[in-house]
Scaffold this motif. Sequence first.
Motif, PDB file in Angstrom:
ATOM      1  N   ALA A 197      73.336 -13.755 -60.929  1.00 15.36           N
ATOM      2  CA  ALA A 197      73.233 -12.712 -59.912  1.00 15.36           C
ATOM      3  C   ALA A 197      73.211 -13.369 -58.536  1.00 15.36           C
ATOM      4  O   ALA A 197      72.761 -14.503 -58.378  1.00 15.36           O
ATOM      5  CB  ALA A 197      71.969 -11.886 -60.118  1.00 15.36           C
ATOM      6  N   VAL A 198      73.704 -12.653 -57.562  1.00 20.61           N
ATOM      7  CA  VAL A 198      73.711 -13.127 -56.182  1.00 20.61           C
ATOM      8  C   VAL A 198      72.866 -12.170 -55.356  1.00 20.61           C
ATOM      9  O   VAL A 198      73.082 -10.960 -55.377  1.00 20.61           O
ATOM     10  CB  VAL A 198      75.140 -13.201 -55.612  1.00 20.61           C
ATOM     11  CG1 VAL A 198      75.116 -13.768 -54.195  1.00 20.61           C
ATOM     12  CG2 VAL A 198      76.032 -14.041 -56.510  1.00 20.61           C
ATOM     13  N   ALA A 199      71.868 -12.716 -54.661  1.00 22.10           N
ATOM     14  CA  ALA A 199      70.936 -11.890 -53.895  1.00 22.10           C
ATOM     15  C   ALA A 199      70.844 -12.391 -52.465  1.00 22.10           C
ATOM     16  O   ALA A 199      71.066 -13.573 -52.193  1.00 22.10           O
ATOM     17  CB  ALA A 199      69.551 -11.927 -54.547  1.00 22.10           C
ATOM     18  N   PRO A 200      70.502 -11.504 -51.536  1.00 18.46           N
ATOM     19  CA  PRO A 200      70.301 -11.948 -50.154  1.00 18.46           C
ATOM     20  C   PRO A 200      69.029 -12.783 -50.047  1.00 18.46           C
ATOM     21  O   PRO A 200      68.049 -12.552 -50.752  1.00 18.46           O
ATOM     22  CB  PRO A 200      70.171 -10.636 -49.380  1.00 18.46           C
ATOM     23  CG  PRO A 200      69.694  -9.643 -50.394  1.00 18.46           C
ATOM     24  CD  PRO A 200      70.296 -10.054 -51.697  1.00 18.46           C
ATOM     25  N   LEU A 201      69.057 -13.789 -49.185  1.00 21.71           N
ATOM     26  CA  LEU A 201      67.878 -14.608 -48.935  1.00 21.71           C
ATOM     27  C   LEU A 201      66.888 -13.795 -48.116  1.00 21.71           C
ATOM     28  O   LEU A 201      67.215 -13.269 -47.056  1.00 21.71           O
ATOM     29  CB  LEU A 201      68.276 -15.874 -48.177  1.00 21.71           C
ATOM     30  CG  LEU A 201      67.157 -16.885 -47.939  1.00 21.71           C
ATOM     31  CD1 LEU A 201      66.724 -17.530 -49.253  1.00 21.71           C
ATOM     32  CD2 LEU A 201      67.621 -17.969 -46.955  1.00 21.71           C
ATOM     33  N   ALA A 215      61.207 -18.530 -50.299  1.00 22.00           N
ATOM     34  CA  ALA A 215      62.218 -17.485 -50.090  1.00 22.00           C
ATOM     35  C   ALA A 215      63.080 -17.313 -51.342  1.00 22.00           C
ATOM     36  O   ALA A 215      63.460 -16.190 -51.695  1.00 22.00           O
ATOM     37  CB  ALA A 215      63.091 -17.835 -48.888  1.00 22.00           C
ATOM     38  N   MET A 216      63.397 -18.410 -52.041  1.00 23.29           N
ATOM     39  CA  MET A 216      64.195 -18.308 -53.259  1.00 23.29           C
ATOM     40  C   MET A 216      63.408 -17.630 -54.380  1.00 23.29           C
ATOM     41  O   MET A 216      63.948 -16.818 -55.138  1.00 23.29           O
ATOM     42  CB  MET A 216      64.680 -19.691 -53.688  1.00 23.29           C
ATOM     43  CG  MET A 216      65.820 -20.221 -52.845  1.00 23.29           C
ATOM     44  SD  MET A 216      66.475 -21.805 -53.426  1.00 23.29           S
ATOM     45  CE  MET A 216      65.219 -22.924 -52.796  1.00 23.29           C
ATOM     46  N   SER A 271      62.454 -10.201 -56.294  1.00 22.43           N
ATOM     47  CA  SER A 271      63.007  -8.955 -55.797  1.00 22.43           C
ATOM     48  C   SER A 271      64.157  -8.477 -56.682  1.00 22.43           C
ATOM     49  O   SER A 271      64.322  -7.283 -56.925  1.00 22.43           O
ATOM     50  CB  SER A 271      63.504  -9.141 -54.361  1.00 22.43           C
ATOM     51  OG  SER A 271      64.164  -7.995 -53.892  1.00 22.43           O
ATOM     52  N   THR A 272      64.949  -9.430 -57.196  1.00 23.09           N
ATOM     53  CA  THR A 272      66.112  -9.082 -58.009  1.00 23.09           C
ATOM     54  C   THR A 272      65.717  -8.653 -59.414  1.00 23.09           C
ATOM     55  O   THR A 272      66.217  -7.658 -59.934  1.00 23.09           O
ATOM     56  CB  THR A 272      67.072 -10.285 -58.092  1.00 23.09           C
ATOM     57  OG1 THR A 272      67.495 -10.629 -56.768  1.00 23.09           O
ATOM     58  CG2 THR A 272      68.290  -9.953 -58.937  1.00 23.09           C
ATOM     59  N   PHE A 273      64.826  -9.415 -60.043  1.00 18.91           N
ATOM     60  CA  PHE A 273      64.504  -9.176 -61.447  1.00 18.91           C
ATOM     61  C   PHE A 273      63.155  -8.499 -61.673  1.00 18.91           C
ATOM     62  O   PHE A 273      62.832  -8.115 -62.791  1.00 18.91           O
ATOM     63  CB  PHE A 273      64.514 -10.497 -62.221  1.00 18.91           C
ATOM     64  CG  PHE A 273      65.834 -11.206 -62.178  1.00 18.91           C
ATOM     65  CD1 PHE A 273      66.965 -10.632 -62.735  1.00 18.91           C
ATOM     66  CD2 PHE A 273      65.952 -12.450 -61.574  1.00 18.91           C
ATOM     67  CE1 PHE A 273      68.188 -11.286 -62.704  1.00 18.91           C
ATOM     68  CE2 PHE A 273      67.176 -13.112 -61.540  1.00 18.91           C
ATOM     69  CZ  PHE A 273      68.289 -12.530 -62.104  1.00 18.91           C
ATOM     70  N   GLN A 302      70.037 -21.839 -52.981  1.00 12.54           N
ATOM     71  CA  GLN A 302      70.410 -21.156 -51.750  1.00 12.54           C
ATOM     72  C   GLN A 302      71.744 -21.669 -51.252  1.00 12.54           C
ATOM     73  O   GLN A 302      72.031 -22.870 -51.296  1.00 12.54           O
ATOM     74  CB  GLN A 302      69.350 -21.394 -50.678  1.00 12.54           C
ATOM     75  CG  GLN A 302      69.698 -20.759 -49.333  1.00 12.54           C
ATOM     76  CD  GLN A 302      68.694 -21.117 -48.248  1.00 12.54           C
ATOM     77  OE1 GLN A 302      67.653 -21.713 -48.520  1.00 12.54           O
ATOM     78  NE2 GLN A 302      69.019 -20.770 -47.012  1.00 12.54           N
ATOM     79  N   ARG A 303      72.583 -20.753 -50.787  1.00 14.68           N
ATOM     80  CA  ARG A 303      73.814 -21.108 -50.079  1.00 14.68           C
ATOM     81  C   ARG A 303      73.904 -20.192 -48.878  1.00 14.68           C
ATOM     82  O   ARG A 303      74.154 -19.003 -49.032  1.00 14.68           O
ATOM     83  CB  ARG A 303      75.024 -20.972 -50.984  1.00 14.68           C
ATOM     84  CG  ARG A 303      76.373 -21.182 -50.278  1.00 14.68           C
ATOM     85  CD  ARG A 303      76.504 -22.571 -49.643  1.00 14.68           C
ATOM     86  NE  ARG A 303      76.468 -23.623 -50.617  1.00 14.68           N
ATOM     87  CZ  ARG A 303      77.546 -24.112 -51.244  1.00 14.68           C
ATOM     88  NH1 ARG A 303      78.725 -23.606 -50.990  1.00 14.68           N
ATOM     89  NH2 ARG A 303      77.423 -25.105 -52.089  1.00 14.68           N
ATOM     90  N   GLU A 304      73.629 -20.743 -47.711  1.00 15.39           N
ATOM     91  CA  GLU A 304      73.593 -19.993 -46.464  1.00 15.39           C
ATOM     92  C   GLU A 304      72.613 -18.826 -46.597  1.00 15.39           C
ATOM     93  O   GLU A 304      71.435 -19.039 -46.864  1.00 15.39           O
ATOM     94  CB  GLU A 304      75.011 -19.540 -46.079  1.00 15.39           C
ATOM     95  CG  GLU A 304      75.948 -20.714 -45.813  1.00 15.39           C
ATOM     96  CD  GLU A 304      77.349 -20.299 -45.465  1.00 15.39           C
ATOM     97  OE1 GLU A 304      77.683 -19.099 -45.605  1.00 15.39           O
ATOM     98  OE2 GLU A 304      78.138 -21.174 -45.055  1.00 15.39           O
ATOM     99  N   ALA A 305      73.073 -17.577 -46.449  1.00 14.73           N
ATOM    100  CA  ALA A 305      72.153 -16.437 -46.460  1.00 14.73           C
ATOM    101  C   ALA A 305      72.051 -15.785 -47.827  1.00 14.73           C
ATOM    102  O   ALA A 305      71.550 -14.671 -47.945  1.00 14.73           O
ATOM    103  CB  ALA A 305      72.591 -15.408 -45.424  1.00 14.73           C
TER     104      ALA A 305
END
Length: 204
Positions: A103-107, A116-117, A123-125, A170-173
């Motif tokens: 899954a891809v989530a916003p930081l 933050a991760m 928040s996602t799961f 994390q990759r950027e935002a």
Amino acid sequence: MGLGIRRLRVLVVGAIALVASILLTHGTSWELGGQGRVTAPLAQAQGNAPPPTLAPALPMVSGNFEDPQGRFQIGILDGYSVSSVGATPLFQAADGSLAYTVAVAPLLPNSSPEAAMVAAAESTFGAGEGFVAGDVQPIAGGGVRINWAGRLSQGAAPPQPITGKIFARQREAQVFLLMVAATSAGEAQVSDAINALGSTLIVP
């Protein structure tokens, strides 16, 4: 933006619910087909304890999944089926004992990158039934590994526990979340699975 985040959460929660429901459809008496299982020899020296039974061997990575949106690539374990819920892929063992997803989530803003991760993973799961994040450890190359546990109810049957691990990078935002989920039948393979699959996760 808020609508997009809520939609992402709905899709991912639905994916995890589907993973768990797939895991539960086969009941609790699955066998892993003897593949790679080492059992104690029939004859044992008197007084010696039998050697421990090793975890079933994890299948080799035999394919590669490319996200249709070009966000990532991930290995496919040999014999695993591939399906999806929305933009979230699902990979499942033939016997249903182990499954994984990306899954891809916003930081989310937080006090540190690691926190933050973890917050993004929760928040996602976190809306999944009984999802509880456990201990968190840093992983080589950046990111964190999160142990987690949950449970699922199906009809009148008592809730069944599921466990797993998450690699968060994390990759950027954005945060890329590789989640492995297993019933008790596949629990012994979780560590091998997350390590093998984590090395195949490529973010352009």
